[in-house]
Design an enzyme around this catalytic site. Structure first.
Site, PDB file in Angstrom:
ATOM      1  N   GLU A 163       2.006   0.123 -11.779  1.00 27.33           N
ATOM      2  CA  GLU A 163       2.063   0.597 -10.402  1.00 27.33           C
ATOM      3  C   GLU A 163       3.171   1.636 -10.253  1.00 27.33           C
ATOM      4  O   GLU A 163       4.350   1.268 -10.056  1.00 27.33           O
ATOM      5  CB  GLU A 163       2.348  -0.567  -9.457  1.00 27.33           C
ATOM      6  CG  GLU A 163       1.274  -1.624  -9.438  1.00 27.33           C
ATOM      7  CD  GLU A 163       1.255  -2.377  -8.123  1.00 27.33           C
ATOM      8  OE1 GLU A 163       0.214  -2.410  -7.483  1.00 27.33           O
ATOM      9  OE2 GLU A 163       2.308  -2.899  -7.727  1.00 27.33           O
ATOM     10  N   SER A 202      -2.209   2.850  -3.883  1.00 29.80           N
ATOM     11  CA  SER A 202      -3.160   3.567  -3.019  1.00 29.80           C
ATOM     12  C   SER A 202      -4.605   3.544  -3.525  1.00 29.80           C
ATOM     13  O   SER A 202      -5.355   4.504  -3.345  1.00 29.80           O
ATOM     14  CB  SER A 202      -2.688   5.012  -2.788  1.00 29.80           C
ATOM     15  OG  SER A 202      -1.429   5.010  -2.135  1.00 29.80           O
ATOM     16  N   LYS A 213       0.907  -8.786   0.603  1.00 28.12           N
ATOM     17  CA  LYS A 213       2.327  -8.629   0.984  1.00 28.12           C
ATOM     18  C   LYS A 213       2.617  -9.502   2.220  1.00 28.12           C
ATOM     19  O   LYS A 213       2.055 -10.581   2.332  1.00 28.12           O
ATOM     20  CB  LYS A 213       2.640  -7.150   1.203  1.00 28.12           C
ATOM     21  CG  LYS A 213       2.193  -6.301   0.010  1.00 28.12           C
ATOM     22  CD  LYS A 213       2.670  -4.889   0.040  1.00 28.12           C
ATOM     23  CE  LYS A 213       2.142  -4.159  -1.186  1.00 28.12           C
ATOM     24  NZ  LYS A 213       2.624  -2.796  -1.300  1.00 28.12           N
ATOM     25  N   GLU A 237       8.459  -3.973  -5.196  1.00 27.27           N
ATOM     26  CA  GLU A 237       9.227  -4.359  -4.003  1.00 27.27           C
ATOM     27  C   GLU A 237      10.198  -5.501  -4.326  1.00 27.27           C
ATOM     28  O   GLU A 237      11.289  -5.576  -3.763  1.00 27.27           O
ATOM     29  CB  GLU A 237       8.261  -4.725  -2.863  1.00 27.27           C
ATOM     30  CG  GLU A 237       7.605  -3.468  -2.290  1.00 27.27           C
ATOM     31  CD  GLU A 237       6.191  -3.648  -1.759  1.00 27.27           C
ATOM     32  OE1 GLU A 237       5.791  -4.780  -1.442  1.00 27.27           O
ATOM     33  OE2 GLU A 237       5.484  -2.620  -1.670  1.00 27.27           O
ATOM     34  N   ASN A 251      -3.169  -7.724  -2.983  1.00 26.70           N
ATOM     35  CA  ASN A 251      -1.802  -8.175  -2.702  1.00 26.70           C
ATOM     36  C   ASN A 251      -1.556  -7.948  -1.217  1.00 26.70           C
ATOM     37  O   ASN A 251      -1.368  -6.819  -0.784  1.00 26.70           O
ATOM     38  CB  ASN A 251      -0.821  -7.354  -3.558  1.00 26.70           C
ATOM     39  CG  ASN A 251       0.630  -7.602  -3.180  1.00 26.70           C
ATOM     40  OD1 ASN A 251       0.941  -8.570  -2.470  1.00 26.70           O
ATOM     41  ND2 ASN A 251       1.524  -6.741  -3.640  1.00 26.70           N
TER      42      ASN A 251
END
Ligand code: PGA
Length: 246
Positions: free
Chosen positions: A163, A208, A11, A93, A9
């Site tokens: 996540e 992470s 972002k 997010e 991802n």
């Protein structure tokens, strides 16, 4: 029977030069034993789709509508038309910054499925929620509300990503034991979704993940791959993640 998925991802990152460097490294990958997927910024989807052969390309978000007066939105029908393979829905997010709630996310899931895109539905608790003790009921409602009204014909198009928000971009990875415990819980809850086969549904871990910790995570029965932010940006690191994922 569940194939390992490594999903990058990106972002709101990567320049054209960085993407070119990435694809040069990653397209040389051979004999992969995992699914290798990348979700670039929407603006870079076409570029990556024309370059990518070994990797599949998808979006980080999509609209809950196919077309119309929705300035700035990303149509799932257009994603399919362009050749995208999947879409990430409900990333923390999107939930926290863009205030997307379970009802809207469910509409997005259904619209993406209607267009025959694979959906990665993200669920995860904040540190505060984890410390409150009852974080599993939050995960359960994110999961079941997100999957509401899906049909059995969609079952092969659903992937779940767990996540924990406290592990995203913080360097604080959940321990393999912590992750496995939640994945087993989610798989158990998936049994309530009649349209799905809980045992066949991939559940990815995110937060992470990097080459140094991927193997410890994948050794666990219910962890079927990873959704990776930072460590997916550089070709070498993404390639290493894929090569370690068997
Ligand atoms: P991270 O991000 O790997 O940088 O922690 C993961 C994600 O947000 O999907």
């Amino acid at each position: 029977m569940r194939k390992v998925h490594i999903v990058g991802n990106w972002k709101m990152n990567q320049s054209v030069a960085e993407i070119n460097a990435f694809t040069e490294t990653v397209l040389a990958m051979k004999d992969l034993n995992c699914e290798a997927w990348i979700a670039p910024q929407a603006i870079h989807l076409s570029m990556l789709l024309t370059k990518a052969t070994t990797i599949k390309v998808g979006a980080q978000n999509c609209s809950n509508h196919n077309s119309g007066a929705f300035t700035g939105e990303l149509s799932p029908a257009s994603l399919k038309d362009l050749g995208a393979h999947f879409v990430i829905v409900g990333h923390s997010e999107r939930r926290a910054i863009f205030k997307e709630d379970d009802q809207l996310l469910n509409q997005k899931v259904l619209k993406a499925l209607e267009n025959n895109l694979k959906v990665i539905l993200c669920v995860g608790e904040t540190l505060e929620e984890r410390e409150s003790g009852d974080f599993k009921s939050i995960l359960k409602s994110q999961l079941l509300n997100g999957l509401k009204d899906i049909s059995a014909t969609d079952k092969e198009n659903i992937i779940i990503a767990y996540e924990p928000v406290w592990a995203i971009g913080t360097g604080k990875v959940a321990s393999p034991e912590q992750a496995q415990e939640v994945h087993a819980f989610l798989r158990e809850e998936l049994k309530a979704v009649e349209a799905l086969e809980a045992q066949a549904t991939p559940i990815l871990y995110g937060g992470s993940v990097k080459p140094a910790n991927i193997q410890g995570l994948l050794e666990n029965e219910d962890i079927d791959g990873a959704l990776v932010g930072g460590a997916s940006l550089k070709g070498e690191s993404f390639k290493e993640l894929c090569e370690l994922s068997k």
